[in-house]
Write a protein that holds these residues in place. Structure first.
Motif, PDB file in Angstrom:
ATOM      1  N   ASN A  60       0.829  -1.217   0.000  1.00  0.00           N
ATOM      2  CA  ASN A  60       0.000   0.000   0.000  1.00  0.00           C
ATOM      3  C   ASN A  60       0.863   1.267   0.000  1.00  0.00           C
ATOM      4  O   ASN A  60       0.552   2.238   0.700  1.00  0.00           O
ATOM      5  N   GLY A  61       1.938   1.213  -0.746  1.00  0.00           N
ATOM      6  CA  GLY A  61       2.805   2.385  -0.872  1.00  0.00           C
ATOM      7  C   GLY A  61       3.765   2.592   0.285  1.00  0.00           C
ATOM      8  O   GLY A  61       4.566   3.523   0.273  1.00  0.00           O
ATOM      9  N   VAL A  62       3.663   1.730   1.306  1.00  0.00           N
ATOM     10  CA  VAL A  62       4.577   1.851   2.459  1.00  0.00           C
ATOM     11  C   VAL A  62       5.718   0.858   2.292  1.00  0.00           C
ATOM     12  O   VAL A  62       5.487  -0.347   2.156  1.00  0.00           O
ATOM     13  N   LEU A  63       6.921   1.377   2.292  1.00  0.00           N
ATOM     14  CA  LEU A  63       8.093   0.512   2.146  1.00  0.00           C
ATOM     15  C   LEU A  63       8.572   0.092   3.537  1.00  0.00           C
ATOM     16  O   LEU A  63       8.898   0.930   4.378  1.00  0.00           O
ATOM     17  N   THR A  64       8.591  -1.225   3.756  1.00  0.00           N
ATOM     18  CA  THR A  64       9.010  -1.744   5.063  1.00  0.00           C
ATOM     19  C   THR A  64      10.234  -2.637   4.894  1.00  0.00           C
ATOM     20  O   THR A  64      10.264  -3.503   4.021  1.00  0.00           O
ATOM     21  N   PHE A  65      11.209  -2.391   5.715  1.00  0.00           N
ATOM     22  CA  PHE A  65      12.403  -3.240   5.749  1.00  0.00           C
ATOM     23  C   PHE A  65      12.310  -4.103   7.007  1.00  0.00           C
ATOM     24  O   PHE A  65      12.154  -3.570   8.115  1.00  0.00           O
ATOM     25  N   LYS A  66      12.419  -5.408   6.809  1.00  0.00           N
ATOM     26  CA  LYS A  66      12.346  -6.313   7.952  1.00  0.00           C
ATOM     27  C   LYS A  66      13.725  -6.901   8.211  1.00  0.00           C
ATOM     28  O   LYS A  66      14.286  -7.601   7.361  1.00  0.00           O
ATOM     29  N   GLN A  67      14.228  -6.610   9.366  1.00  0.00           N
ATOM     30  CA  GLN A  67      15.538  -7.142   9.745  1.00  0.00           C
ATOM     31  C   GLN A  67      15.387  -8.645  10.009  1.00  0.00           C
ATOM     32  O   GLN A  67      14.373  -9.073  10.582  1.00  0.00           O
ATOM     33  N   THR A  68      16.367  -9.414   9.587  1.00  0.00           N
ATOM     34  CA  THR A  68      16.289 -10.864   9.831  1.00  0.00           C
ATOM     35  C   THR A  68      17.412 -11.337  10.763  1.00  0.00           C
ATOM     36  O   THR A  68      17.589 -12.533  10.950  1.00  0.00           O
ATOM     37  N   ASP A  69      18.142 -10.396  11.319  1.00  0.00           N
ATOM     38  CA  ASP A  69      19.157 -10.765  12.319  1.00  0.00           C
ATOM     39  C   ASP A  69      18.453 -11.400  13.516  1.00  0.00           C
ATOM     40  O   ASP A  69      17.312 -11.057  13.813  1.00  0.00           O
ATOM     41  N   LYS A  70      19.145 -12.300  14.170  1.00  0.00           N
ATOM     42  CA  LYS A  70      18.565 -12.908  15.373  1.00  0.00           C
ATOM     43  C   LYS A  70      19.416 -12.579  16.581  1.00  0.00           C
ATOM     44  O   LYS A  70      20.644 -12.613  16.509  1.00  0.00           O
ATOM     45  N   GLN A  71      18.738 -12.282  17.663  1.00  0.00           N
ATOM     46  CA  GLN A  71      19.422 -11.964  18.925  1.00  0.00           C
ATOM     47  C   GLN A  71      19.092 -13.083  19.914  1.00  0.00           C
ATOM     48  O   GLN A  71      17.921 -13.369  20.153  1.00  0.00           O
ATOM     49  N   VAL A  72      20.119 -13.724  20.426  1.00  0.00           N
ATOM     50  CA  VAL A  72      19.886 -14.826  21.362  1.00  0.00           C
ATOM     51  C   VAL A  72      20.490 -14.456  22.715  1.00  0.00           C
ATOM     52  O   VAL A  72      21.682 -14.128  22.811  1.00  0.00           O
TER      53      VAL A  72
END
Lengths: 145, 308
Positions: B271-283
């Motif tokens: 819907n016109g919104v650009l989203t960046f999803k981080q895929t790093d994992k924090q344990v």
């Protein structure tokens, strides 16, 4: 002598009022940015002012972002300058996100960032093609994941 | 001789023009000029910090934010609990500028919690306390008390409560930096962190949600940044004591192990919104005993600093 002093006084007062006008403009940009950010909760604003240059000068701001938070980065340009601001989000030396996609040439007034790692990040602002510019960047929170 | 006169007049004009500029900015911010002129010796830093000031000032910009912590807790459907907050009557116990700055951060965090839960009936009490503390360290002019009070009293535009509260604290931070009082900014940040960690620790005692456990654990990262910031000012005796207090917790946090798995961010446009999803994992690795020790130590520290 009196004419010189009067002229100087006019110039100096002019400079004083110019400074005032410039500051108001930045505040206005913050308000505009807040409106563009929509429902996201305001966290911080960043004032960016850069001269023209090649390579394009940048302004950096270290920020601490938290896991499971969806952030919104909004950018607003001043109409008084030609430069169009670009935000790049970095983690150490790795670019993670940007408001300007080179491949499509598309500029976004805001981007969302879903953070999965609490830590230090860098917001790097520059103006496209190294033009001079004045802009405001806004960090806000869309919600938690 | 005429040249000397000219230089004299030019100097006078330059000074006058600076006064005009200053007054313009004062009017813009609604600053009381008399307050600007009065800065107690104990507030001004005697010597500038050795580490780059610009870096430290930028670092403190959002090391600790009450909004994110409160949002996380609310997002987990944890009910509001007034008992988690510091009693505003405690504010009278803070005497020095250092203590008042710390309390300003602490109550600022509580205000963030109240705003997030939209508990406007309590807000006026907290903003009154914050205003008094801010006035005492000569930054009250940047805390938009009247607007906040109006919003809280009329129960109107609750999003603006968060916006104006945050902007007020950011303006205080900027002003302290401009007036060479960055140390107080750092102390405010410490107050926000201590109260945020405390509220999280109280929530941890009533909820087993893994996100709360993770929030407590990842404070190791935040605390390390905070200590790096505070250590810039470690020559100040009050700061040295605060650092020593926080070091007690850091020593426990040293036992917490945090590892990361690096991934490439994913880009999605909807819907016109650009989203960046981080895929790093924090344990985060910590056993129950360590977790309980952290909760206890955070609460002890907060009690000590709040003079309970």
């Amino acid at each position: 002598m009196k004419k010189i002093l009067f002229s100087l006084l006019v110039v100096l007062i002019g400079v004083a009022f110019f400074n005032k006008a410039k500051a108001q403009s930045e505040e206005e940009l913050v308000q505009i940015c807040t409106m563009i950010a929509g429902d996201a909760d305001y966290l911080k604003d960043f004032r960016i002012k850069l001269d023209a240059g090649d390579p394009p000068p940048v302004q950096r701001f270290p920020v601490l972002l938290k896991k499971d938070v969806k952030y919104r980065f909004t950018v607003c340009n001043s109409k008084d300058y030609e430069g169009k601001v670009i935000l790049q989000l970095f983690d150490n030396n790795r670019q993670l996100a940007t408001t300007y996609i080179v491949a499509t040439g598309k500029d976004y007034p805001y981007i969302d960032w879903v953070c999965t790692k609490t830590g230090a990040y860098h917001l790097v602002y520059s103006f496209r093609d190294g033009k001079a510019g004045l802009a405001v960047g806004l960090l806000s929170m869309v919600g938690t994941m | 001789m005429k040249k000397l006169h000219l230089i004299y007049y030019l100097s006078l004009l330059a000074i006058l023009s600076q006064v005009f500029v200053s007054c313009n900015s004062c009017n813009k911010q609604g600053v009381d000029v008399t307050q600007d002129l009065y800065v107690p010796d104990s507030v001004v830093e005697v010597a500038p910090p050795q580490v780059s000031k610009a870096v430290t000032e930028q670092m403190m910009q959002n090391i600790s934010s009450p909004v994110e912590t409160a949002a996380l807790i609310k997002g987990l459907k944890i009910p509001f609990n007034k008992n988690f907050l510091a009693n505003t009557k405690q504010a009278e116990k803070f005497n020095t500028n250092f203590e008042k700055a710390f309390a300003l951060g602490l109550y600022g965090c509580d205000l963030g919690y109240l705003n997030m839960y939209e508990k406007t009936s309590f807000v006026v009490d907290y903003i009154s306390t914050i205003k008094r503390l801010a006035d005492d360290i000569q930054v009250g002019q940047f805390f938009d008390f009247n607007t906040l009070k109006r919003l809280a009293t009329n129960n109107e535009n609750l999003d603006s409560l968060i916006l104006i509260s945050q902007q007020s604290f950011n303006r205080i931070d900027t002003y302290l930096a401009e007036t060479n009082r960055s140390m107080l900014s750092a102390v405010i940040v410490a107050g926000v962190w201590v109260e945020g960690a405390y509220i999280s620790s109280r929530v941890a005692q009533i909820s087993n949600h893994p996100k709360i456990r993770e929030t407590i654990g990842e404070q190791k990262t935040v605390l390390n940044f905070l200590l790096a910031l505070l250590k810039v000012y470690d020559k100040d005796p009050s700061m040295a004591k605060l650092i020593a207090d926080l070091d007690r917790i850091k020593k426990i946090y040293d036992e917490v192990k945090i590892t990361y798995e690096v991934g490439e961010p994913e880009m999605v446009e909807e819907n016109g919104v650009l989203t960046f999803k981080q895929t790093d994992k924090q344990v985060i690795e910590m056993n129950d005993e360590l977790y309980q020790r952290l909760i206890k130590e955070i609460q002890t520290l907060r009690s000590d600093l709040l003079k309970l």
